[in-house]
Write a protein that holds these residues in place. Sequence first.
Motif, PDB file in Angstrom:
ATOM      1  N   SER A   1      -0.034  -7.614   1.835  1.00  0.00           N
ATOM      2  CA  SER A   1      -0.824  -6.713   2.678  1.00  0.00           C
ATOM      3  C   SER A   1      -2.265  -6.594   2.178  1.00  0.00           C
ATOM      4  N   ARG A   2      -2.498  -6.941   0.935  1.00  0.00           N
ATOM      5  CA  ARG A   2      -3.838  -6.849   0.359  1.00  0.00           C
ATOM      6  C   ARG A   2      -4.658  -8.124   0.554  1.00  0.00           C
ATOM      7  N   ILE A   3      -4.023  -9.171   1.016  1.00  0.00           N
ATOM      8  CA  ILE A   3      -4.709 -10.446   1.221  1.00  0.00           C
ATOM      9  C   ILE A   3      -5.068 -10.556   2.694  1.00  0.00           C
TER      10      ILE A   3
ATOM     11  N   ASN B   1       1.446   7.001 -12.299  1.00  0.00           N
ATOM     12  CA  ASN B   1       0.518   7.801 -11.500  1.00  0.00           C
ATOM     13  C   ASN B   1       1.145   8.243 -10.181  1.00  0.00           C
ATOM     14  N   GLY B   2       2.433   8.017 -10.022  1.00  0.00           N
ATOM     15  CA  GLY B   2       3.134   8.440  -8.821  1.00  0.00           C
ATOM     16  C   GLY B   2       3.578   7.296  -7.929  1.00  0.00           C
ATOM     17  N   ASP B   3       2.850   6.194  -7.896  1.00  0.00           N
ATOM     18  CA  ASP B   3       3.235   5.042  -7.087  1.00  0.00           C
ATOM     19  C   ASP B   3       3.290   3.823  -8.002  1.00  0.00           C
ATOM     20  N   SER B   4       4.468   3.577  -8.556  1.00  0.00           N
ATOM     21  CA  SER B   4       4.590   2.550  -9.588  1.00  0.00           C
ATOM     22  C   SER B   4       4.286   1.148  -9.073  1.00  0.00           C
ATOM     23  N   ILE B   5       4.694   0.804  -7.851  1.00  0.00           N
ATOM     24  CA  ILE B   5       4.419  -0.535  -7.338  1.00  0.00           C
ATOM     25  C   ILE B   5       2.916  -0.744  -7.181  1.00  0.00           C
ATOM     26  N   GLN B   6       2.232   0.236  -6.617  1.00  0.00           N
ATOM     27  CA  GLN B   6       0.777   0.141  -6.478  1.00  0.00           C
ATOM     28  C   GLN B   6       0.108  -0.048  -7.833  1.00  0.00           C
ATOM     29  N   GLN B   7       0.541   0.731  -8.797  1.00  0.00           N
ATOM     30  CA  GLN B   7      -0.069   0.680 -10.126  1.00  0.00           C
ATOM     31  C   GLN B   7       0.169  -0.673 -10.798  1.00  0.00           C
ATOM     32  N   ILE B   8       1.365  -1.199 -10.677  1.00  0.00           N
ATOM     33  CA  ILE B   8       1.671  -2.504 -11.273  1.00  0.00           C
ATOM     34  C   ILE B   8       0.817  -3.591 -10.628  1.00  0.00           C
TER      35      ILE B   8
ATOM     36  N   THR C   1      15.502  -6.800  -9.202  1.00  0.00           N
ATOM     37  CA  THR C   1      16.316  -7.021  -8.005  1.00  0.00           C
ATOM     38  C   THR C   1      15.496  -7.693  -6.912  1.00  0.00           C
ATOM     39  N   ASN C   2      16.186  -8.342  -5.988  1.00  0.00           N
ATOM     40  CA  ASN C   2      15.512  -8.961  -4.847  1.00  0.00           C
ATOM     41  C   ASN C   2      14.852  -7.910  -3.965  1.00  0.00           C
ATOM     42  N   GLU C   3      15.455  -6.742  -3.850  1.00  0.00           N
ATOM     43  CA  GLU C   3      14.859  -5.661  -3.056  1.00  0.00           C
ATOM     44  C   GLU C   3      13.487  -5.286  -3.624  1.00  0.00           C
ATOM     45  N   CYS C   4      13.410  -5.198  -4.928  1.00  0.00           N
ATOM     46  CA  CYS C   4      12.140  -4.878  -5.573  1.00  0.00           C
ATOM     47  C   CYS C   4      11.138  -6.014  -5.376  1.00  0.00           C
ATOM     48  N   VAL C   5      11.593  -7.250  -5.450  1.00  0.00           N
ATOM     49  CA  VAL C   5      10.725  -8.410  -5.204  1.00  0.00           C
ATOM     50  C   VAL C   5      10.138  -8.322  -3.803  1.00  0.00           C
ATOM     51  N   ASP C   6      10.990  -8.013  -2.819  1.00  0.00           N
ATOM     52  CA  ASP C   6      10.520  -7.903  -1.435  1.00  0.00           C
ATOM     53  C   ASP C   6       9.453  -6.821  -1.298  1.00  0.00           C
ATOM     54  N   ASN C   7       9.662  -5.671  -1.940  1.00  0.00           N
ATOM     55  CA  ASN C   7       8.682  -4.578  -1.875  1.00  0.00           C
ATOM     56  C   ASN C   7       7.343  -4.985  -2.487  1.00  0.00           C
ATOM     57  N   VAL C   8       7.398  -5.628  -3.646  1.00  0.00           N
ATOM     58  CA  VAL C   8       6.172  -6.068  -4.316  1.00  0.00           C
ATOM     59  C   VAL C   8       5.471  -7.125  -3.463  1.00  0.00           C
ATOM     60  N   ASN C   9       6.221  -8.104  -2.973  1.00  0.00           N
ATOM     61  CA  ASN C   9       5.622  -9.167  -2.162  1.00  0.00           C
ATOM     62  C   ASN C   9       4.948  -8.616  -0.907  1.00  0.00           C
ATOM     63  N   LYS C  10       5.611  -7.684  -0.228  1.00  0.00           N
ATOM     64  CA  LYS C  10       5.014  -7.085   0.976  1.00  0.00           C
ATOM     65  C   LYS C  10       3.696  -6.404   0.642  1.00  0.00           C
ATOM     66  N   GLU C  11       3.671  -5.665  -0.446  1.00  0.00           N
ATOM     67  CA  GLU C  11       2.452  -4.955  -0.826  1.00  0.00           C
ATOM     68  C   GLU C  11       1.351  -5.929  -1.232  1.00  0.00           C
ATOM     69  N   VAL C  12       1.684  -6.960  -1.996  1.00  0.00           N
ATOM     70  CA  VAL C  12       0.682  -7.945  -2.408  1.00  0.00           C
ATOM     71  C   VAL C  12       0.120  -8.652  -1.177  1.00  0.00           C
TER      72      VAL C  12
ATOM     73  N   PRO D   1      -5.838  -7.426 -10.378  1.00  0.00           N
ATOM     74  CA  PRO D   1      -7.045  -6.646 -10.096  1.00  0.00           C
ATOM     75  C   PRO D   1      -7.917  -7.341  -9.049  1.00  0.00           C
ATOM     76  N   ASP D   2      -8.441  -6.571  -8.122  1.00  0.00           N
ATOM     77  CA  ASP D   2      -9.352  -7.062  -7.089  1.00  0.00           C
ATOM     78  C   ASP D   2      -8.762  -8.233  -6.300  1.00  0.00           C
ATOM     79  N   ILE D   3      -7.468  -8.126  -6.005  1.00  0.00           N
ATOM     80  CA  ILE D   3      -6.745  -9.227  -5.345  1.00  0.00           C
ATOM     81  C   ILE D   3      -7.350  -9.608  -4.005  1.00  0.00           C
ATOM     82  N   SER D   4      -7.838  -8.641  -3.242  1.00  0.00           N
ATOM     83  CA  SER D   4      -8.352  -8.963  -1.910  1.00  0.00           C
ATOM     84  C   SER D   4      -9.596  -9.846  -1.964  1.00  0.00           C
ATOM     85  N   ASN D   5     -10.320  -9.833  -3.066  1.00  0.00           N
ATOM     86  CA  ASN D   5     -11.505 -10.678  -3.210  1.00  0.00           C
ATOM     87  C   ASN D   5     -11.280 -11.920  -4.066  1.00  0.00           C
ATOM     88  N   ARG D   6     -10.234 -11.907  -4.899  1.00  0.00           N
ATOM     89  CA  ARG D   6     -10.064 -12.997  -5.861  1.00  0.00           C
ATOM     90  C   ARG D   6      -8.888 -13.917  -5.576  1.00  0.00           C
ATOM     91  N   PHE D   7      -8.109 -13.647  -4.517  1.00  0.00           N
ATOM     92  CA  PHE D   7      -6.897 -14.427  -4.277  1.00  0.00           C
ATOM     93  C   PHE D   7      -7.159 -15.914  -4.076  1.00  0.00           C
TER      94      PHE D   7
END
Length: 119
Positions: free
Chosen positions: A99-101, A52-59, A86-97, A65-71
């Motif tokens: 940020s939602r908590i 959909n254009g932003d693969s990290i967001q979509q993954i 890669t570790n770079e990709c891990v860092d990007n995913v971790n930062k985004e996750v 799902p609903d991480i901000s309420n279910r974490f």
Amino acid sequence: MNDMNPEMAKEIENFSEWVLQLGEGKLETKIIIDYDEPDWIKIPDDLLLQNNGDSIQQIIDTIYPDISNRFGEPNYFKDRCILTPTNECVDNVNKEVLSRIRTHSRIYASADTISPMSD
């Protein structure tokens, strides 16, 4: 798997078999480009996400799902994960996750030696 329904157990069994065949090189391969080796495999549609254009967001939206309420649920993170190449990709995913908590962060200190006073 004792507490899951038979349909879910069968789905996991089929997926496990597919992953095993993949790892053993037993899946049918295809040539995508005429000069290429036949080393492309067909990934089942139910395992794919449409871009959909932003693969990290979509993954993250799909896996968490609903991480901000279910974490805070005890098994929420235990039952799912995202693997990256890669570790770079891990860092990007971790930062985004993270940020939602919406909670206070904590820093825990650690040591890689044993205190001489511990005897």
